[in-house]
Design a protein around this motif. Structure first.
Motif, mmCIF file in Angstrom:
data_model
loop_
_atom_site.group_PDB
_atom_site.id
_atom_site.type_symbol
_atom_site.label_atom_id
_atom_site.label_comp_id
_atom_site.label_asym_id
_atom_site.label_seq_id
_atom_site.Cartn_x
_atom_site.Cartn_y
_atom_site.Cartn_z
ATOM 1 N N GLN A 60 -3.546 13.029 -2.652
ATOM 2 C CA GLN A 60 -4.530 14.078 -2.302
ATOM 3 C C GLN A 60 -5.593 14.382 -3.416
ATOM 4 N N MET A 61 -4.962 14.457 -4.498
ATOM 5 C CA MET A 61 -5.557 14.909 -5.723
ATOM 6 C C MET A 61 -6.641 14.094 -6.068
ATOM 7 N N ARG A 62 -6.328 12.604 -5.925
ATOM 8 C CA ARG A 62 -7.221 11.805 -6.232
ATOM 9 C C ARG A 62 -8.278 11.703 -5.204
ATOM 10 N N ASN A 63 -8.059 11.697 -3.928
ATOM 11 C CA ASN A 63 -9.013 11.743 -2.864
ATOM 12 C C ASN A 63 -10.045 12.815 -3.150
ATOM 13 N N LEU A 64 -9.322 14.186 -3.443
ATOM 14 C CA LEU A 64 -10.389 15.220 -3.795
ATOM 15 C C LEU A 64 -11.273 15.126 -5.177
ATOM 16 N N LEU A 65 -10.583 14.764 -6.089
ATOM 17 C CA LEU A 65 -11.671 14.215 -7.316
ATOM 18 C C LEU A 65 -12.417 13.334 -6.898
ATOM 19 N N ALA A 66 -12.276 12.390 -6.045
ATOM 20 C CA ALA A 66 -13.349 11.220 -5.877
ATOM 21 C C ALA A 66 -14.360 11.748 -5.094
ATOM 22 N N GLU A 67 -14.280 12.660 -3.995
ATOM 23 C CA GLU A 67 -14.996 13.125 -3.333
ATOM 24 C C GLU A 67 -16.075 14.272 -4.333
ATOM 25 N N PHE A 68 -15.434 14.771 -5.105
ATOM 26 C CA PHE A 68 -15.957 15.649 -5.719
ATOM 27 C C PHE A 68 -17.020 15.031 -6.767
ATOM 28 N N HIS A 69 -16.553 13.829 -7.377
ATOM 29 C CA HIS A 69 -17.433 13.013 -8.232
ATOM 30 C C HIS A 69 -18.551 12.432 -7.424
ATOM 31 N N GLN A 70 -18.234 11.808 -6.375
ATOM 32 C CA GLN A 70 -19.388 11.423 -5.482
ATOM 33 C C GLN A 70 -20.260 12.360 -5.342
ATOM 34 N N ALA A 71 -19.913 13.625 -4.895
ATOM 35 C CA ALA A 71 -20.886 14.778 -4.589
ATOM 36 C C ALA A 71 -21.875 15.104 -5.837
ATOM 37 N N PHE A 72 -21.003 15.002 -6.804
ATOM 38 C CA PHE A 72 -22.010 15.662 -8.201
ATOM 39 C C PHE A 72 -22.015 14.631 -9.211
ATOM 40 N N GLY A 73 -22.110 13.089 -8.721
ATOM 41 C CA GLY A 73 -22.230 12.060 -9.484
ATOM 42 C C GLY A 73 -23.864 11.934 -10.211
ATOM 43 N N HIS A 74 -24.570 12.734 -9.554
ATOM 44 C CA HIS A 74 -25.974 12.590 -10.205
ATOM 45 C C HIS A 74 -26.262 13.525 -11.279
ATOM 46 N N VAL A 75 -25.308 14.488 -11.504
ATOM 47 C CA VAL A 75 -25.436 15.579 -12.640
ATOM 48 C C VAL A 75 -25.003 14.659 -14.016
ATOM 49 N N GLN A 76 -25.872 15.235 -14.993
ATOM 50 C CA GLN A 76 -25.502 14.683 -16.256
ATOM 51 C C GLN A 76 -24.461 15.586 -17.053
ATOM 52 N N TRP A 77 -23.118 14.652 -16.808
ATOM 53 C CA TRP A 77 -22.097 15.254 -17.353
ATOM 54 C C TRP A 77 -21.761 14.996 -18.781
#
Length: 149
Positions: free
Chosen positions: A53-70
């Protein structure tokens, strides 16, 4: 088929529109005003279904905010200490100096020259050893309970 009774309203407070913010505002372990830190060793020690579940949530989070300069974050375990209890290295870490004032008393000053009036009660964050063991090591075992006589 239809009842003339009104639809019962749920009891209790209404659901929040900011549940994660509400939770993080309670200062959970690893939380601060700007960040939520999860120790990797603890996250990897979660039960396997939680990890999925954590992996899936983090993957969705990073997909949604992948455009941000981290940026790259450097996380340092820290604890609050009273300024008056710090040694020279810790004082330098928090950007503070100590000198003897005209009256013979110690004066604590920040880098910008501001004097800290009550160093005995002024708390600052200083780095410390990480109390959470790295993955693959076992924390010290709890002592056995005393015998019941």
């Amino acid at each position: 088929m239809f009842t003339p009774d009104p639809i019962p309203r749920p009891t209790g407070p209404p659901a929040s529109s900011t549940p994660l913010g509400d939770y993080l505002n309670q200062s959970p372990p690893g939380g601060s005003s700007g960040y939520a830190v999860l120790p990797r060793s603890l996250a990897e020690a979660m039960p396997l279904p939680w990890q999925h579940q954590m992996r899936n949530l983090l993957a969705e989070f990073h997909q949604a905010f992948g455009h941000v300069q981290w940026p790259v974050y450097r996380v340092v375990p820290s604890r609050y200490e009273r300024l008056a209890n710090l040694d020279d290295d810790q004082l330098a870490e928090v950007g503070c100096t100590v000198e003897v004032g005209d009256d013979g008393e110690l004066e604590y000053r920040m880098r910008d020259g501001r004097r800290i009036e009550d160093p005995e009660n002024h708390q600052v964050l200083v780095s410390c050893l990480d109390p959470i063991p790295p993955r693959g090591t076992q924390p010290p075992a709890a002592p056995p309970p005393p015998p019941a006589w």
